[in-house]
Design an enzyme around this catalytic site. Structure first.
Site, short mmCIF file in Angstrom:
data_model
loop_
_atom_site.label_atom_id
_atom_site.label_comp_id
_atom_site.label_asym_id
_atom_site.label_seq_id
_atom_site.Cartn_x
_atom_site.Cartn_y
_atom_site.Cartn_z
N SER A 542 82.63 31.84 37.17
CA SER A 542 81.55 33.04 37.18
C SER A 542 80.29 32.57 37.73
CB SER A 542 81.16 33.48 35.88
OG SER A 542 80.49 32.18 35.09
N GLY A 544 76.68 34.06 40.40
CA GLY A 544 76.04 35.18 41.04
C GLY A 544 76.67 36.58 41.57
N PHE A 545 77.88 36.21 42.19
CA PHE A 545 78.62 37.04 42.87
C PHE A 545 79.71 37.79 41.69
CE2 PHE A 545 78.37 34.71 46.87
CZ PHE A 545 77.51 35.55 47.55
N ASP A 657 75.35 28.57 51.35
CA ASP A 657 75.40 27.79 50.06
C ASP A 657 76.50 26.99 50.17
OD1 ASP A 657 75.20 27.94 47.42
OD2 ASP A 657 76.49 29.34 46.80
#
Length: 882
Positions: A542, A544-545, A657
């Site tokens: 899991s 931020g996306f 990123d």
């Protein structure tokens, strides 16, 4: 004048001149019986009028000319054991390799002759019939020269070139030779039959291509070892001691580069099976350095017409079989034919049918089923978009050049297989969402059950019956129209309400059918993904996306399904446009996007599943330690993936990123970069993380602290940080255990904890200090226990520090990084003055990032409470682990 070079490897031969025939015969006898103790070792020139022939020596060849140092020879040569076909050739003497042949398509017998006159070179058979000649020349020939590069040159009296063999390549190019735009190499039929065959290697203004009957099946720019340096217009291809290049007007304008180990003799050759290879010769053996395509199954006719090729890696020889519904042809036929003897593969347009439409009553289609691909699908555009299968098959049925189709269920794309049928390949689960159908002729119009039922001309009668039925029911038309209008009005009303309540994101997914975006990957149904994930019960990550779930599709392939939240793209078409860009980026070091799903407000992406998870879990976890070679391979693979994103694909992609969480490992620990291209999908709130960051706790470059533009050099900085973590086996900003203890330093960053206690350490500064002191082994993960040399560590540290320069312009691009890791480019020497900012980072990090509570435990202050200008945002806040 007579020149002759005795050799233990090549027999004597007959040489004569019209003027001195008697002297030639006398000298020939003397040379045969009493070879001179000191013969001419280099015969670069011969002069008109000159005749040469292979003369009564079955096991040797007729050499009549050598380069100055004997590297190359010109000869009447036969490459086969039967000694039936002889060619005027240029041969590399050490390897016995033919680099050029004059009469490759018109061989002669052992009695054929080569003549040099003032008009040029001719090759004639034993009857005096002309088989090959040089083109008309501007002036008379003075001499024939063989250069030390292997170039056969006709010279005039002023030593100007009238004709060169380098300008008429066959299947090989050597160092010093140029292959200009519009020129091509043509494969030989076999190693012993030099006649031109069906494969061409050609140069365009933007690429180097392999083609089969004019159909492209490979591009140099798509190869993992090829790097696009610039956007120059290509003028020619060349190879040299260090690599293969596509160049502009001169050698300084590099468009594409393939770096290779240094070698003094190297050739590029298009082989009989359709693969272009680059090989070097040293120590009496050949070494293959580059090959395209990298798999034999990607060549068009490796298994013959309609054959099915399965890559049996690591075996060199692929496995050939036949698709379902087909069987091997007769012994005299290569490939496969329909299993039903009443059916046959129709011929393409020829003089017999004169391009007319085939009799539609005998045309049908055999489905190839799922999991089968064809080389041209990757290099051609659909004939039609957004059509149904019936229309696609009708287009093929009415075109005699069409031999089959591939049809995209989700996109309605219709691809034609025209003029020639090659081999098919077994497609892995990441292939295009296409189904193939082969056109057959015969009385049997049935199809197999490997795909959706194809259309056949026998449906014509059914359509007639439907027309009759419609006419009989014409009295009910008004009622049906009225009912349809009512249903449409109710649907329109409900959709209007839905839009008002939920906006565009709440519309039905059927709206996607209203437009077509080329290259869009497979669209999955939400219900299909629910079943695959057991209603999203197995979460494996899991961030931020959104969340990531493991699933198994109906074809048993394992996938990772990412539910995206915080979308910034409001429209479905805009979302799909971005997904099409990501889905069309294919590289061995990039995680492949297999498809997507739009369901109400939900957006889901389906990726290939990587069994070993993310690099951070393997590198920092408690499992088996990554050995040094494995770490180096991860570094090189990741660098190649980033280089392709920056320079190799059609749309430049800046990852934004790069970190170990976004580097995934497959079964063989091969590195693949994930989440590339997703930064455009963030909502304005989420994307604010990329525009308002100040400082870093991990991988974000210094330009995030300023108003400097974010570019691909931002990824280079992050990659440098990842390299340091690969060396140390721990996070750059982490607790320092006693096994990693560091003495206080006076070099400007003396804020590291001594060996008497543990604490936070800013490892990049420690790496800089150890580099300055030459103590590279101090940086290595202690779990490696000496299984790495100082030189190996120094190499990675040098590359990492060059990537960490404060000024983005000074950092190397990823292509140069790959070159340094591979050894093709010299290592850069880190510039200390461009790395001094790390001392400030280290100082502020240890001051502001740690607070020891009364119990001695470690805690982290909130970013907004710091007065240091840093907002230490965890990397997982951006996209999270996989």
């Amino acid at each position: 004048m007579l020149f002759m070079k005795p050799s233990t490897n090549f027999s004597s031969f007959f040489i004569s001149s019209n003027l001195y025939m008697g002297y030639c015969l006398l000298f020939l006898t003397i040379f045969l019986v009493f070879p001179p103790a000191s013969s001419l070792s280099s015969l670069e020139y011969i002069y008109p009028n000159f005749t040469a022939s292979e003369f009564q020596h079955i096991d040797s060849s007729g050499v009549f000319l050598s380069s100055r140092n004997g590297t190359f020879a010109a000869a009447i040569f036969n490459p086969g054991a039967l000694k039936t076909n002889f060619y005027l050739c240029i041969i590399h003497m050490a390897s016995n390799a033919i680099i050029w042949s004059a009469n490759r398509d018109t061989p002669i017998s052992s009695s054929g002759i080569m003549n040099l006159t003032t008009k040029g070179i001719t090759v004639s058979d034993q009857y005096g019939n002309l088989r090959w000649s040089t083109p008309p020349l501007q002036s008379s020939v003075y001499a024939l020269l063989l250069t030390e590069m292997g170039n056969l040159v006709l010279l005039d009296h002023s030593n100007s070139s009238l004709w060169e063999s380098f300008h008429y390549p066959t299947d090989t190019i050597v160092i010093g030779q140029h292959l200009p735009v519009g020129m091509y190499l043509s494969s030989a039929a076999s190693d012993y039959n030099l006649s031109s065959s069906i494969y061409n290697f050609t140069i365009s203004t933007s690429d180097a291509l392999l083609q089969w009957y004019g159909q492209t099946y490979w591009k140099l720019s798509m190869d993992t070892k090829a790097f696009i340096i610039s956007n120059y217009v290509v003028k020619y291809m060349a190879i040299n001691r260090t690599g293969l290049f596509l160049l502009g007007h001169d050698a300084s304008e590099i468009f594409i580069q393939v770096s290779l180990p240094p070698a003094d003799f190297r050739i590029g050759k298009l082989g009989p099976l359709g693969r272009f290879t680059v090989q070097s010769f040293s120590d009496a053996q050949w070494e293959q350095e580059f090959s395209g395509p990298d798999s034999s199954c990607r060549t068009p006719s490796i298994c013959g017409q309609m054959g099915l090729c399965t890559d049996n890696s690591p075996s060199i020889t692929p496995i050939c079989s036949c698709p379902s519904g087909f069987q091997a042809g007769s012994q005299n036929m290569s490939g496969c034919v329909p299993s039903d003897d009443s059916q046959s593969l129709p011929l393409a347009c020829n003089s017999t049918n004169n391009g007319s439409q085939l009799n539609s009553s005998i045309v049908s289609f055999l489905g190839l089923g799922y999991g089968i691909d064809y080389f041209s699908n990757d290099f051609s555009q659909p004939l039609k978009y957004g059509v149904n299968l019936t229309v696609c098959q009708d287009l093929c049925s009415g075109d005699c050049s069409c031999l089959g189709i591939f049809y995209g269920n989700s996109s309605g794309s219709c691809y034609m297989l025209e003029n020639e049928l090659g081999s098919f390949t077994s497609r892995n689960s990441g292939g295009m969402n296409l189904l193939g159908y082969i056109k057959v002729s015969g009385s049997n119009t049935t199809t197999n059950d490997n795909g959706p039922p194809p259309n056949s001309s026998s449906n014509h009668k059914k359509r007639l019956r439907v027309v009759v039925l419609v006419l009989l029911l014409s009295t009910s038309i008004l009622l049906l129209v009225a009912l349809g209008l009512l249903i449409w009005m109710r649907w329109k009303l409900s959709k209007t309400k839905e839009i008002k309540l939920g906006g565009f994101n709440s519309q039905s997914s059927e709206d996607l059918d209203a437009f077509y975006i080329p290259g869009l990957p497979k669209r999955f149904d939400y219900e299909e993904l629910e079943v695959a994930t057991d209603k999203f019960s197995t979460q494996i990550g899991s961030g931020g996306f959104g969340s990531v779930y493991k699933g198994t599709l109906s074809d048993k392939s394992v996938v990772a399904i990412k539910k995206i939240t915080n979308l910034g793209i409001q429209g479905r078409k805009e979302f799909c446009t971005e997904i099409a860009v990501i889905g069309n980026v294919h590289h061995v070091n990039l995680v492949r996007l297999k498809g997507f799903c739009v369901h109400g407000r939900q957006r889901l992406l389906v990726y290939e599943y990587m069994n070993h998870g993310s690099l951070d879990r393997t590198l920092f976890g408690s499992g088996p330690v990554l050995e040094w070679q494995e770490r180096f391979d991860v570094a090189l693979g990741s660098a190649r993936g980033l280089a392709y994103l920056h320079s190799g694909c059609e749309h430049k992609i800046i990852h934004c990123d790069v970190k170990p969480e976004n580097i995934l490992l497959d079964d063989h620990l091969q590195a693949k970069i994930s989440d590339f291209g997703l930064s455009k999908l963030l909502s304005p709130e989420q994307s604010g993380l990329f525009t308002t960051m100040r400082g870093t706790r991990g991988y974000l470059a210094p330009e995030w602290l300023t108003t400097s533009a974010i570019s691909e050099k931002t990824d280079v900085y992050s990659f440098g940080m990842v390299l340091l973590e690969l060396v140390s086996g721990r996070k750059n900003c982490s607790l320092q255990s006693q096994s990693h203890s560091i003495e206080d330093s006076d070099s400007g960053g003396g804020h590291f904890l001594s060996s008497s206690r543990s604490g936070l350490v800013y490892y990049p500064l420690f790496a800089l200090e150890m580099h300055e002191q030459g103590k590279y082994l101090e940086l290595v993960d202690p779990r490696l226990e000496g299984r790495v040399t100082r030189e190996e560590v120094e190499k990675l540290v040098h590359v990492a520090l060059c990537c960490l320069y404060e000024e983005p312009a000074l950092r190397p691009n990823m292509i140069s990084v790959v070159g340094m890791l591979e050894g093709g480019i010299p290592l850069g020497q880190p510039r200390t003055e461009s790395l001094n900012f790390l001392r400030f980072y280290g100082c502020r990090f240890t001051e502001a990032s740690t607070i020891m509570d009364p119990n001695g435990s470690l805690s982290y202050p909130q970013a907004n409470s710091l007065q240091t200008g840093f907002s230490y945002i965890s990397s997982q806040q951006i996209s999270g682990p996989r």
